[in-house]
Design an enzyme around this catalytic site. Structure first.
Site, mmCIF file in Angstrom:
data_model
loop_
_atom_site.group_PDB
_atom_site.id
_atom_site.type_symbol
_atom_site.label_atom_id
_atom_site.label_comp_id
_atom_site.label_asym_id
_atom_site.label_seq_id
_atom_site.Cartn_x
_atom_site.Cartn_y
_atom_site.Cartn_z
ATOM 1 N N GLY A 1 9.776 3.435 -2.052
ATOM 2 C CA GLY A 1 9.766 2.178 -1.453
ATOM 3 C C GLY A 1 10.801 1.232 -2.127
ATOM 4 N N CYS B 1 6.236 10.382 -5.453
ATOM 5 C CA CYS B 1 6.842 11.350 -4.578
ATOM 6 C C CYS B 1 7.642 12.439 -5.217
ATOM 7 C CB CYS B 1 7.613 10.714 -3.410
ATOM 8 S SG CYS B 1 8.094 11.881 -2.031
ATOM 9 N N CYS C 1 4.738 14.522 -3.432
ATOM 10 C CA CYS C 1 5.136 15.395 -2.115
ATOM 11 C C CYS C 1 6.092 16.474 -2.720
ATOM 12 C CB CYS C 1 6.026 14.215 -1.295
ATOM 13 S SG CYS C 1 5.425 12.847 -1.232
ATOM 14 N N LYS D 1 4.809 19.030 -5.213
ATOM 15 C CA LYS D 1 3.902 19.593 -4.537
ATOM 16 C C LYS D 1 4.108 20.520 -3.397
ATOM 17 C CE LYS D 1 2.571 18.379 -0.865
ATOM 18 N NZ LYS D 1 2.070 17.124 -0.355
ATOM 19 N N GLY E 1 -12.189 15.795 -1.391
ATOM 20 C CA GLY E 1 -12.110 16.499 0.070
ATOM 21 C C GLY E 1 -10.681 15.872 0.892
ATOM 22 N N TYR F 1 -6.480 14.692 1.111
ATOM 23 C CA TYR F 1 -5.175 15.509 1.122
ATOM 24 C C TYR F 1 -4.690 16.420 -0.294
ATOM 25 C CZ TYR F 1 -2.828 12.848 4.629
ATOM 26 O OH TYR F 1 -2.334 11.896 6.044
ATOM 27 N N GLU G 1 -4.654 20.466 -0.676
ATOM 28 C CA GLU G 1 -3.362 20.929 -0.918
ATOM 29 C C GLU G 1 -3.429 21.857 -2.193
ATOM 30 O OE1 GLU G 1 -0.504 17.957 1.590
ATOM 31 O OE2 GLU G 1 -0.704 17.473 -0.738
ATOM 32 N N ARG H 1 -12.137 13.580 5.882
ATOM 33 C CA ARG H 1 -12.598 12.582 6.636
ATOM 34 C C ARG H 1 -11.416 11.834 7.174
ATOM 35 N NH1 ARG H 1 -14.206 7.481 5.137
ATOM 36 N NH2 ARG H 1 -13.976 7.857 3.124
ATOM 37 N N HIS I 1 10.315 30.267 23.606
ATOM 38 C CA HIS I 1 9.455 31.578 23.483
ATOM 39 C C HIS I 1 10.218 32.691 22.602
ATOM 40 C CE1 HIS I 1 6.428 34.399 24.861
ATOM 41 N NE2 HIS I 1 7.471 35.156 25.245
ATOM 42 N N GLU J 1 5.341 26.576 21.412
ATOM 43 C CA GLU J 1 5.260 26.343 22.991
ATOM 44 C C GLU J 1 3.790 26.235 23.355
ATOM 45 O OE1 GLU J 1 6.435 29.923 25.134
ATOM 46 O OE2 GLU J 1 5.680 31.274 23.269
HETATM 47 P P1 NDP Z 1 -7.863 10.679 -0.329
HETATM 48 O O1 NDP Z 1 -8.020 9.227 -0.203
HETATM 49 O O2 NDP Z 1 -7.317 11.515 0.820
HETATM 50 O O3 NDP Z 1 -9.205 11.578 -0.768
HETATM 51 C C1 NDP Z 1 -10.193 11.522 -1.507
HETATM 52 C C2 NDP Z 1 -11.259 12.271 -1.555
HETATM 53 O O4 NDP Z 1 -12.131 11.951 -2.766
HETATM 54 C C3 NDP Z 1 -12.241 12.045 -0.492
HETATM 55 O O5 NDP Z 1 -12.579 13.249 0.046
HETATM 56 C C4 NDP Z 1 -13.294 11.213 -1.020
HETATM 57 O O6 NDP Z 1 -14.350 11.561 -0.250
HETATM 58 C C5 NDP Z 1 -13.446 11.536 -2.296
HETATM 59 N N1 NDP Z 1 -13.985 11.004 -3.484
HETATM 60 C C6 NDP Z 1 -13.527 9.587 -3.592
HETATM 61 N N2 NDP Z 1 -14.363 8.848 -4.204
HETATM 62 C C7 NDP Z 1 -15.294 10.043 -4.822
HETATM 63 C C8 NDP Z 1 -16.217 10.049 -5.813
HETATM 64 N N3 NDP Z 1 -16.449 8.651 -6.585
HETATM 65 N N4 NDP Z 1 -16.817 11.015 -5.955
HETATM 66 C C9 NDP Z 1 -16.714 12.198 -5.182
HETATM 67 N N5 NDP Z 1 -15.724 12.239 -4.567
HETATM 68 C C10 NDP Z 1 -14.973 11.015 -4.121
HETATM 69 O O7 NDP Z 1 -7.142 10.735 -1.744
HETATM 70 P P2 NDP Z 1 -6.218 11.982 -2.423
HETATM 71 O O8 NDP Z 1 -6.432 11.527 -3.588
HETATM 72 O O9 NDP Z 1 -6.635 13.113 -1.917
HETATM 73 O O10 NDP Z 1 -4.703 11.271 -1.654
HETATM 74 C C11 NDP Z 1 -4.333 9.961 -1.794
HETATM 75 C C12 NDP Z 1 -3.393 9.602 -0.829
HETATM 76 O O11 NDP Z 1 -2.378 10.175 -0.578
HETATM 77 C C13 NDP Z 1 -3.994 10.269 0.580
HETATM 78 O O12 NDP Z 1 -4.931 9.458 1.335
HETATM 79 C C14 NDP Z 1 -2.500 10.171 1.362
HETATM 80 O O13 NDP Z 1 -2.310 8.784 2.114
HETATM 81 C C15 NDP Z 1 -1.514 10.523 0.327
HETATM 82 N N6 NDP Z 1 -1.124 12.037 0.100
HETATM 83 C C16 NDP Z 1 -0.204 12.390 1.213
HETATM 84 C C17 NDP Z 1 -0.105 13.676 1.100
HETATM 85 C C18 NDP Z 1 0.972 14.200 2.343
HETATM 86 O O14 NDP Z 1 1.357 13.393 2.957
HETATM 87 N N7 NDP Z 1 0.916 15.450 2.616
HETATM 88 C C19 NDP Z 1 -0.226 14.688 0.181
HETATM 89 C C20 NDP Z 1 -1.102 14.095 -0.907
HETATM 90 C C21 NDP Z 1 -1.663 12.700 -0.938
HETATM 91 P P3 NDP Z 1 -15.043 10.706 1.139
HETATM 92 O O15 NDP Z 1 -14.121 11.195 2.254
HETATM 93 O O16 NDP Z 1 -16.282 11.023 1.284
HETATM 94 O O17 NDP Z 1 -14.690 9.268 0.802
#
Ligand code: NDP
Length: 454
Positions: free
Chosen positions: A17, A44, A49, A52, A178, A180, A184, A207, A438, A443
């Protein structure tokens, strides 16, 4: 432009940005400086990105060698070798090339690059060390940083930042989270032969994604060697001679060679002095801005990960274009957050745009849901047990496609095109009248005729 200041705009942070804003604004004739304390290109380019995706390519190749056998290739198992340091070194070379491109982009646009850590001393003054610089406008584009929950042994837990520079691959790894990044990295590690366990605290990971996508992905990842454990979290980590004992909330213990947390990212505002100036942060720590990216201090703006909008490079780029136009162009345009396509580069990939079924049910009433599940053609001969899934969510009354979701190879590539159609308000009838290419997986998106659920 005002000569009363050193610059018309100082951008803090040279990530996606920040660089776009600086470059666009300079090209519009503004005098611009960008302050960066780490690396050009931000998360990134350096620890997100780009590296990765390179790791995902590298990791997937192991599977491609195996799949080639069904097509007549002899792939001697004992001659297949993978060298992690080579992958990291080649990745580093590529990232350095991109750092150079970013530097040239800024310099060619006439942007001054200031290396150092910024502190905003007053509403028009940025300090970098002892040196002060004034500007009519200041924009905070400092991005985000991984957060690891406070558990005993936290210091042994790596984040995605360190994973990109790991000196060697462990035999076993635990990935915590759990979202992104967790899925990955679990895929990258498993693909490279690491015995990988993903731990997620809830019932089902990813989620926020469509429920079918989450379930389907959960059924595919174990086929690639990722062990999924839901409903557990880490309570502590203990290190002994480079090995880790991970105590889990269900009372069990995991022994492993590496623990990585991918448990979210926080806004990176440390040391900027924002709150002292009256710039508000919300309870999650993001900088509060209005729809024009302006903070409570009129000369200070913010964009990208730091403001808590979807943490995606294309979002930050689009915000930068809007803000540059507002400050130095015709002032027109607002950011549109609808229909943001996104991909998760787990293996197989997820591609998604628009509403999930649950969101659509809440906001649009009666729907038609179309879903297709199949074995990709390539795997009819590779023998691999991998399946793809596609799903369309259609508003019954208008026939408009509200959501398109996919799990399968190249899902991101496929969904990007669908996002254009959906931005144009495409209906299911228009999808149906579009001829397929095809034979492709894509498709399937134009040949799903029977709804599976009302
Ligand atoms: P996310 O917010 O996507 O996921 C965080 C995960 O950690 C969730 O599963 C969450 O659980 C869990 N969590 C959070 N706090 C705790 C805790 N205290 N104890 C245990 N588990 C916990 O974050 P990421 O770090 O994976 O990625 C950050 C952001 O970066 C993404 O949201 C995305 O926007 C961006 N990104 C994009 C990518 C792409 O475009 N391909 C690739 C990588 C990152 P719960 O769901 O239960 O809250």
């Amino acid at each position: 432009m005002s000569e009363q200041y050193d610059y018309d705009l100082i951008v803090i942070g040279a990530g996606s940005g920040g660089v776009r804003l600086a470059r666009m604004s300079a090209q519009r004739g503004a005098r611009v400086a960008v302050v960066e304390s780490r690396y050009l290109g931000g998360t990134c380019v350096n620890v997100g990105c780009v590296p990765k995706k390179l790791f995902v390519y590298g990791s997937h190749m192991g599977e491609d060698f195996q799949d080639a056998r069904g097509y007549g290739w002899t792939v001697p198992e004992d001659q297949l070798r993978f060298d992690w340091p080579t992958l990291v070194a080649n990745k580093n070379t590529e990232i350095e090339r991109l750092n150079g491109i970013y530097q040239r982009l800024l310099e060619n646009a006439g942007v001054t690059i200031i290396n150092g850590t910024a502190h905003i001393a007053d509403e028009h003054r940025v300090m970098v060390g002892e040196q002060g610089y004034t500007a009519k406008h200041i924009t905070v584009a400092t991005g985000s940083w991984p957060v690891t929950p406070d558990v005993p042994g936290k210091e042994c837990i790596l984040s995605s930042n360190e994973m990109f520079y790991l000196p060697q691959l462990p035999r076993q790894a635990v990935v915590w989270g759990g979202g992104y990044i967790a899925v990955e990295f679990a895929g990258i590690l498993a693909g490279l032969g690491v015995d990988t366990t993903l731990l997620y605290r809830g019932d089902l990971f990813l989620r926020g994604f469509d429920e079918d996508i989450r379930r389907f992905t959960a059924s595919e990842l174990p086929k690639k060697g990722v062990k999924l454990r839901f409903g557990v979290t880490i309570e502590s980590v203990t290190e002994t001679n480079g090995h880790y004992s991970v105590a889990l909330s269900d009372g069990t213990t995991l022994d492993t060679g590496l623990v990585m947390a991918a448990t979210g990212r926080r806004a990176l505002v440390d040391g900027l002095g924002l709150e002292q100036l009256g710039v508000q942060l919300n309870p999650a720590g993001h900088v509060v801005v209005d729809q024009h990216f302006q903070t409570a201090v009129p000369s200070i703006f913010a964009l990208g990960d730091v403001i808590g909008t979807p943490q995606l490079t294309p979002v930050a780029l689009a915000q930068a274009m809007v803000l540059s136009r507002r400050l130095f162009g015709d002032g027109e345009g607002e950011m549109d957050y609808t229909c943001i396509p996104t991909a998760v580069f787990c293996q197989p990939n997820i591609g998604t745009v628009g509403l999930t079924e649950a969101e659509a049910r809440e906001s649009h009433g009666k729907l038609r849901i179309y879903r297709s599940e199949f074995k990709p053609m390539k795997h009819t001969m590779s023998g691999r047990d991998e399946r793809s899934m596609m799903k369309l969510i259609v508003e019954d009354s208008t026939d408009r496609v509200l959501g398109a979701h996919m799990v399968g190879p190249d899902a991101g590539e496929i969904v990007q095109g669908l996002a254009v159609a959906m931005k144009c308000g495409a209906t299911k009838a228009q999808f149906d009248s579009t001829l397929g290419i095809h034979p492709t997986s894509a498709e399937e998106f134009v040949t799903m005729r029977e709804p599976v659920a009302p």
